[in-house]
Design an enzyme around this catalytic site. Structure first.
Site, short mmCIF file in Angstrom:
data_model
loop_
_atom_site.label_atom_id
_atom_site.label_comp_id
_atom_site.label_asym_id
_atom_site.label_seq_id
_atom_site.Cartn_x
_atom_site.Cartn_y
_atom_site.Cartn_z
N ILE A 35 0.90 -1.16 0.00
CA ILE A 35 0.00 0.00 0.00
C ILE A 35 0.94 1.20 0.00
CG2 ILE A 35 -0.22 -0.20 2.53
CD1 ILE A 35 -2.92 1.14 2.43
N SER A 36 0.69 2.18 -0.87
CA SER A 36 1.63 3.30 -1.04
C SER A 36 1.73 4.15 0.22
CB SER A 36 1.19 4.18 -2.20
OG SER A 36 1.02 3.42 -3.36
N GLN A 37 2.82 4.89 0.28
CA GLN A 37 3.05 5.84 1.38
C GLN A 37 1.95 6.92 1.35
OE1 GLN A 37 6.73 7.81 0.66
NE2 GLN A 37 6.61 9.07 2.50
#
Ligand code: SAH
Length: 244
Positions: free
Chosen positions: A93-95
């Site tokens: 899951i992206s930053q």
């Protein structure tokens, strides 16, 4: 006896609900603190690139999407740190900073229809769903597509359509799109996605080699169909896969 056990059940149930509420409250506070911590930086970059300040709706959306629901149980206590997290199958899951920036650069409007390549956990799709009319998202890993579909439905995001497949080809039956967000690193900008962008639309995409630094690119199609590409900042995304 029957009465007694009902009462015990009710007491236990209300305690559990109170605990869940307390947790929800704690997560909401952590989430607000995270958004406040990244807001200025995102806003400066957006202003530098677009020449206009970031829409406050973007920060509101980030404050309302429960990121802890999009990470595996073992990662929940890390959900409000500004970092990517593993979601299984070698994916992440992206930053939050990157999600905020990509969302803000799209300049999403309430009536927009947006396409996302790379559903992953469904978090970026949920953030977009708070801001636009419809989100179409495609995920190539079948179990991730399934769990994101279930999660988004459970959380009430009924304006997100998740499909399993190769997002490189976009979704011609739902095109053209006001905005496109690609959340896996591509070696080049997929021509089918440029094709499916509306005149006046924008695409945000990390471009570069797998497992090295890539450049987050802003692709803008003007009203006459001319395409202009700008580099925003270096990023590190998981690679785009598939047979194209
Ligand atoms: N947007 C996601 C982050 C996704 S990570 C989130 O908010 O959680 C990138 C995702 O892109 C991974 O789940 C990966 O499986 C997916 N992906 C990679 N190549 C793809 C392709 N060609 N088509 C669709 N999805 C792809």
């Amino acid at each position: 006896m029957k009465h007694f056990s009902y009462r015990v059940i009710i007491v236990v149930f209300s305690c559990l609900c109170a605990a869940a509420d307390a947790h929800g409250q704690e997560y909401a506070e952590q989430r607000a603190a995270l958004v406040d911590a990244i807001r200025q930086d995102v806003s400066n970059t957006v202003e530098h690139i677009l020449g206009t300040p970031m829409e406050t709706q973007v920060t509101e959306a980030l404050k309302s999407v429960p990121r802890h629901e999009f990470v595996p149980d073992a990662q929940r206590n890390l959900a409000y740190l500004n970092q990517p997290l593993p979601i299984g199958y070698g994916q992440t899951i992206s930053q939050p900073y990157v999600v905020a920036l990509m969302t803000a650069l799209l300049d999403p409007q309430p009536g927009d229809v947006v396409f996302e390549l790379g559903t992953g956990s469904g978090y970026q799709a949920a953030v977009l769903a708070e801001l636009v009319a419809d989100v179409h998202t495609v995920e190539i890993v079948p179990p991730l597509a399934e769990s994101a579909t279930e999660r988004l439905a459970r959380l009430g995001y009924d304006n997100v359509q998740v499909a399993q497949g190769d997002g490189y080809y976009g979704k011609p039956q739902a095109a053209p799109f006001d905005g496109i967000v690609v959340t896996a690193a591509a070696s080049h900008i997929p021509p089918p996605l440029v094709e499916q962008l509306k005149p006046g639309g924008r695409m945000i995409i990390p471009v570069g080699p797998a497992y090295q630094l890539q450049h987050l690119m802003l692709v803008e199609k003007d009203e006459s169909g001319e395409v202009r590409t700008r580099s925003v900042l270096p990023v590190a995304f998981v690679p785009l896969t598939g047979g194209h």
